[in-house]
Design an enzyme around this catalytic site. Sequence first.
Site, short mmCIF file in Angstrom:
data_model
loop_
_atom_site.label_atom_id
_atom_site.label_comp_id
_atom_site.label_asym_id
_atom_site.label_seq_id
_atom_site.Cartn_x
_atom_site.Cartn_y
_atom_site.Cartn_z
CB SER A 160 -0.96 -0.36 1.06
OG SER A 160 -2.00 0.92 1.39
CG ASP A 326 -6.01 -3.57 -3.03
OD1 ASP A 326 -6.83 -3.13 -3.48
OD2 ASP A 326 -4.96 -3.85 -3.78
CG HIS A 359 -5.71 -1.98 -0.12
ND1 HIS A 359 -4.49 -2.67 -0.95
CD2 HIS A 359 -5.21 -1.67 0.78
CE1 HIS A 359 -3.79 -1.68 -0.40
NE2 HIS A 359 -3.73 -1.07 1.00
#
Lengths: 396, 396
Positions: A160, A326, A359
């Site tokens: 991320s 995601d 995610h």
Amino acid sequence: MTDAPLPGPASLRNPLGLTVELGRDTPIRLDCGVEMDSVTVAYQTYGTLNADRSNAILLCHALTGDQYVADPHPITGKPGWWNDLVGPGRLFDTDRYFLICSNVLGGCMGTTGPKEVNPATGKPWGQDFPIITIGDMVQVQARLVDHLGIDQMFAVIGGSMGGMQVLEWCASRPERVFAAIPIATAARHSAQNIAFNEVGRQAVIADPEWREGRYMDHGTKPRRGLAVARMAAHITYLSEPALHRKFGRNLQGDRDAFEYGFGAEFQVESYLRHQGSTFVDRFDANSYLYITRAMDYFDLAAEHGSLANAFKGTKTRFCVVSFSSDWLFPTVESRAVVHALNAVAANVSFVEIQSDKGHDAFLLDEPEFHATLSGFLEAAAVRRGLPPAGSKGETP
Amino acid sequence: MTDAPLPGPASLRNPLGLTVELGRDTPIRLDCGVEMDSVTVAYQTYGTLNADRSNAILLCHALTGDQYVADPHPITGKPGWWNDLVGPGRLFDTDRYFLICSNVLGGCMGTTGPKEVNPATGKPWGQDFPIITIGDMVQVQARLVDHLGIDQMFAVIGGSMGGMQVLEWCASRPERVFAAIPIATAARHSAQNIAFNEVGRQAVIADPEWREGRYMDHGTKPRRGLAVARMAAHITYLSEPALHRKFGRNLQGDRDAFEYGFGAEFQVESYLRHQGSTFVDRFDANSYLYITRAMDYFDLAAEHGSLANAFKGTKTRFCVVSFSSDWLFPTVESRAVVHALNAVAANVSFVEIQSDKGHDAFLLDEPEFHATLSGFLEAAAVRRGLPPAGSKGETP
């Protein structure tokens, strides 16, 4: 530069929470133009740096993560975010590697950020803290790595926003990164992600207790606004199938009839409310504003003319990882990175992990993901001349 | 039952905003158990009801929509939400059809809702308003249709929450619906959608100006909370490609450098802020809470044992429409409705419109979508024995 223990519960694995003050000799010049001559960085390490300083792995944390990769969190007491991956014989084998993770610039777990004291005023920085970028975070990490006497890291790894830092390292300091694993990330923040961040920021700013960012002076906190921000963000970390599997339309307390009210009727509501309220206890609202802003600014292609340009001449070995469900950092973003790396003939492998966890999969138990990391690291370690597993990290 | 003009700017096409008071003779019993003996319904009509009352189309509006389908909005002055589709010779041909659209129960455009006066107290209902469901909205619409002397509607049509009402009509009053077009909708609200609604509600409730729902008594409004709720919801109405095409990472005012601050740096931020702040001027915060709650409760399969059961024996002709980039009410939800209709051998056609505009596509200029509606309505009109286009609505 001084090292001092960070206050808070001691870790079992690494009893000292470490801090270092950077910038005294050469000020740190931020992208916004501000120069900082004193930046404290709080960090954790695991394992031991080998004699030729070739076994360091820098782990980069995500937006609301921190340096407690494999220690109980000093506020929540919960295990670290990659707790199960770190230790002797584990994926991040502390008998072989020297792991470093530092709280990012602008964070709220000991590194200089808006909740720390501004030396110029003797009060918390609040909104006087300068705007920061992913590049600034990486610049501070590079200073930390200098301080630790490491020229080149064996690997830089993160998911991320941590993945953005990985990409920034590879673009700005390629010679210092032998191998890189950017996970569930992107080379630029999308319009939709900027939009979600903006909703979160406006939720915080809308809370009268935010008090133009000076809430600490008033002994208060924008609790409700920050909780709403977290709730909105949390939805984006999951996938619809994961939410459906976990909660579906199940009623709170396994009731079988509606209460017809605005209490938490559905389990998913009470789950979200819990996510919001617990987050407020461990995270600073201004840090949330600054760090989300840093993500919004991130755009490697714009900075370097093109994404391929950002990686021109790189010798780093890349393993790019995305997760099929995601939708915050979808696979198409990872593919864009891979295409740019291919365009400059970089050494890159790319894996899209099949997962319905969204995610957050990069923080969860995903065997195929862990096998991917393990295989890539093993091959890279051989190339780097690191001793094989089981040899206790001694260079041959 | 009395009809009275609704205050507000007159419409060009339909100079009288109509209202009717329902429930005096037979109270309206809501799903939550409360009985209401006075419900005012505000509605608009377009075209003329034919002699055998067979040409009525009920249009059902979405969460923040209203009865002003093809009139300037009394507050914003903007054209109606399907303005270009309504008129002589248009898709909803006012020479052939009699269109009805009423503000839903719990709404804030003239129909009884939390901002209207509670006869028991002489003050606005606020949070004393009973919890409502999609079934309750449809029950009130059915009373309105009774009042207008219409046994069976030629068609019931709506998108999003309007589509939920269409499905509810078909499940609870199948004999009153000749043809049905549920658009961009679902037979149950998903966990993810409940989660997004809950974020919006918590944003409103977190605003101290909400004052436990009694803000009208204090001459105030939870402006900031409702704006945040709208911002979050608005993202879900678009698609990532649409946001990217419209705004990308373009900077506000077409600047070419960052300002490094928390102002609206990116166009997408200023767009969202504008969406939030203008919404507050036209919508009531408590209505937002009640109507989102009604959507959350919607689950036809749970109410009828199974989704197929909900439609058992139906003679209604269905046209189910979804949009490929709609992630709020994705095609899989429409498919579930189609499968249930197939299971009971209903007359159903299904079209997934290719569009990158996301959920909002049903309100936008989508020629393939409009051609689909037109073709289905034309065939259904023939079946219903309505005169062909151009014959001014007279029955042959």
